[in-house]
Design an enzyme around this catalytic site. Structure first.
Site, PDB file in Angstrom:
ATOM      1  N   GLY A  21       0.840  -1.193   0.000  1.00 19.94           N
ATOM      2  CA  GLY A  21       0.000   0.000   0.000  1.00 19.94           C
ATOM      3  C   GLY A  21       0.874   1.241   0.000  1.00 19.94           C
ATOM      4  N   HIS A  69      -4.500   1.628   7.801  1.00 17.98           N
ATOM      5  CA  HIS A  69      -3.116   2.122   7.867  1.00 17.98           C
ATOM      6  C   HIS A  69      -2.932   3.290   6.877  1.00 17.98           C
ATOM      7  CE1 HIS A  69       1.438   1.132   7.928  1.00 17.98           C
ATOM      8  NE2 HIS A  69       1.325   1.945   6.885  1.00 17.98           N
ATOM      9  N   GLU A  70      -3.487   3.147   5.665  1.00 19.08           N
ATOM     10  CA  GLU A  70      -3.319   4.188   4.635  1.00 19.08           C
ATOM     11  C   GLU A  70      -4.141   5.441   4.947  1.00 19.08           C
ATOM     12  OE1 GLU A  70      -0.891   3.615   3.016  1.00 19.08           O
ATOM     13  OE2 GLU A  70      -0.776   1.445   2.913  1.00 19.08           O
ATOM     14  N   HIS A 124      -2.329   7.493   7.328  1.00 21.47           N
ATOM     15  CA  HIS A 124      -1.296   8.330   6.688  1.00 21.47           C
ATOM     16  C   HIS A 124      -1.898   9.641   6.183  1.00 21.47           C
ATOM     17  CE1 HIS A 124       2.433   6.069   6.630  1.00 21.47           C
ATOM     18  NE2 HIS A 124       1.881   5.009   6.064  1.00 21.47           N
ATOM     19  N   CYS A 167       5.900  -0.387   7.512  1.00 22.06           N
ATOM     20  CA  CYS A 167       5.586   0.846   6.787  1.00 22.06           C
ATOM     21  C   CYS A 167       6.809   1.261   5.980  1.00 22.06           C
ATOM     22  CB  CYS A 167       5.214   1.952   7.770  1.00 22.06           C
ATOM     23  SG  CYS A 167       4.733   3.495   6.960  1.00 22.06           S
ATOM     24  N   LEU A 168       6.589   1.619   4.726  1.00 19.44           N
ATOM     25  CA  LEU A 168       7.706   2.028   3.868  1.00 19.44           C
ATOM     26  C   LEU A 168       8.374   3.297   4.392  1.00 19.44           C
ATOM     27  CD1 LEU A 168       6.029   1.335   0.400  1.00 19.44           C
ATOM     28  CD2 LEU A 168       7.799  -0.037   1.522  1.00 19.44           C
ATOM     29  N   GLN A 216       2.966   9.881   1.876  1.00 17.68           N
ATOM     30  CA  GLN A 216       4.304   9.280   1.958  1.00 17.68           C
ATOM     31  C   GLN A 216       5.237   9.731   0.838  1.00 17.68           C
ATOM     32  OE1 GLN A 216       2.483   5.141   2.424  1.00 17.68           O
ATOM     33  NE2 GLN A 216       4.385   4.920   3.576  1.00 17.68           N
TER      34      GLN A 216
HETATM   35  O1  GNR Z   1       3.994  -2.678   2.647  1.00 17.28           O
HETATM   36  C1  GNR Z   1       3.304  -2.521   3.660  1.00 17.28           C
HETATM   37  N1  GNR Z   1       2.948  -3.596   4.400  1.00 17.28           N
HETATM   38  C2  GNR Z   1       2.017  -3.534   5.424  1.00 17.28           C
HETATM   39  C3  GNR Z   1       1.940  -4.613   6.276  1.00 17.28           C
HETATM   40  C4  GNR Z   1       1.009  -4.628   7.290  1.00 17.28           C
HETATM   41  C5  GNR Z   1       0.161  -3.573   7.477  1.00 17.28           C
HETATM   42  C6  GNR Z   1       0.241  -2.476   6.642  1.00 17.28           C
HETATM   43  C7  GNR Z   1       1.152  -2.464   5.613  1.00 17.28           C
HETATM   44  S1  GNR Z   1       1.213  -1.104   4.546  1.00 17.28           S
HETATM   45  C8  GNR Z   1       2.913  -1.160   4.075  1.00 17.28           C
HETATM   46  C9  GNR Z   1       3.223  -0.110   3.035  1.00 17.28           C
HETATM   47  C10 GNR Z   1       2.996   1.251   3.649  1.00 17.28           C
HETATM   48  O2  GNR Z   1       3.797   1.808   4.353  1.00 17.28           O
HETATM   49  N2  GNR Z   1       1.851   1.828   3.393  1.00 17.28           N
HETATM   50  O3  GNR Z   1       1.571   3.024   3.937  1.00 17.28           O
HETATM   51 NI    NI Z   2       2.718   3.091   5.794  1.00 18.76          NI
END
Ligand code: GNR
Ligand code: NI
Length: 174
Positions: free
Chosen positions: A46, A141-142, A145, A99-100, A51
């Site tokens: 995601g 999660h997104e 952000h 999270c990236l 980001q």
């Molecule tokens: O790549 C991602 N893996 C992930 C694993 C578990 C819960 C959420 C994520 S999202 C993350 C990529 C990211 O940072 N998205 O904002």
């Molecule tokens: Ni993230």
């Protein structure tokens, strides 16, 4: 198409609250395409516009895990414009999130197990769907952000401090 630079903690850009998209046009579609390319390049599932320093309510998700695929990865991208949580379940689930923007750090995060989400697609068509499992975790999660919230905001200070120390050590080691 362009691979965009992913902001990492403690970049203040990650704390920005993104603005709703007023009109779905070719600029928005181009940004979503760049975000998908950036997400695949970084091997994430995601990515939120926040980001990559874009303060608009845009998210891309593809739950496909290429490493687990035998042959060519099958891409199932979903693009979200102005995603909104309409409701969430009382029941929660825990997932080991990454999270990236917080490279190579993971922590168990507890969130509602299911959520009802509405959004617009790249054609401006409205969608509404009940999500569960990894999709429910990922969209929450997104959307976090887009509101300047990171998964580390959902864990204890002790766990967050340990995680940030590990990240500092990792960066020092190069
Ligand atoms: O790549 C991602 N893996 C992930 C694993 C578990 C819960 C959420 C994520 S999202 C993350 C990529 C990211 O940072 N998205 O904002
Ligand atoms: Ni993230």
């Amino acid at each position: 198409m362009t691979i965009l630079t992913i902001l990492e903690v403690p970049d203040p850009g990650l704390r920005a609250v993104a603005k709703p998209v007023a009109a779905v046009d070719s600029d928005i579609r181009a940004t979503l395409a760049d975000m998908l390319e950036t997400m695949y390049d970084a091997r994430g599932i995601g990515l939120a516009a926040t980001q990559v320093g874009i303060e608009q309510r845009l998210v891309v998700i593809d739950l496909q895990e290429p490493e687990e695929e035998g042959g060519d990865p099958v891409r199932r991208p979903v693009t979200f414009i102005n995603p909104e949580l309409l409701s969430v379940s009382d029941e929660t689930s825990k997932y080991n999130e990454g999270c990236l923007s917080i490279p190579e750090q993971y922590a168990e995060v507890e969130r509602p197990a299911r959520c009802r989400v509405q959004w617009l697609d790249g054609d401006g068509v409205r969608h509404e769907e009940e999500m569960d499992g990894l999709m429910a975790t990922c969209i929450q999660h997104e959307i976090d952000h887009l509101n300047g919230v990171l998964f580390t905001d959902h864990i204890s200070k002790l766990k967050r401090d340990i995680l940030m120390k590990k990240l500092a050590k990792l960066r020092k080691a190069g």
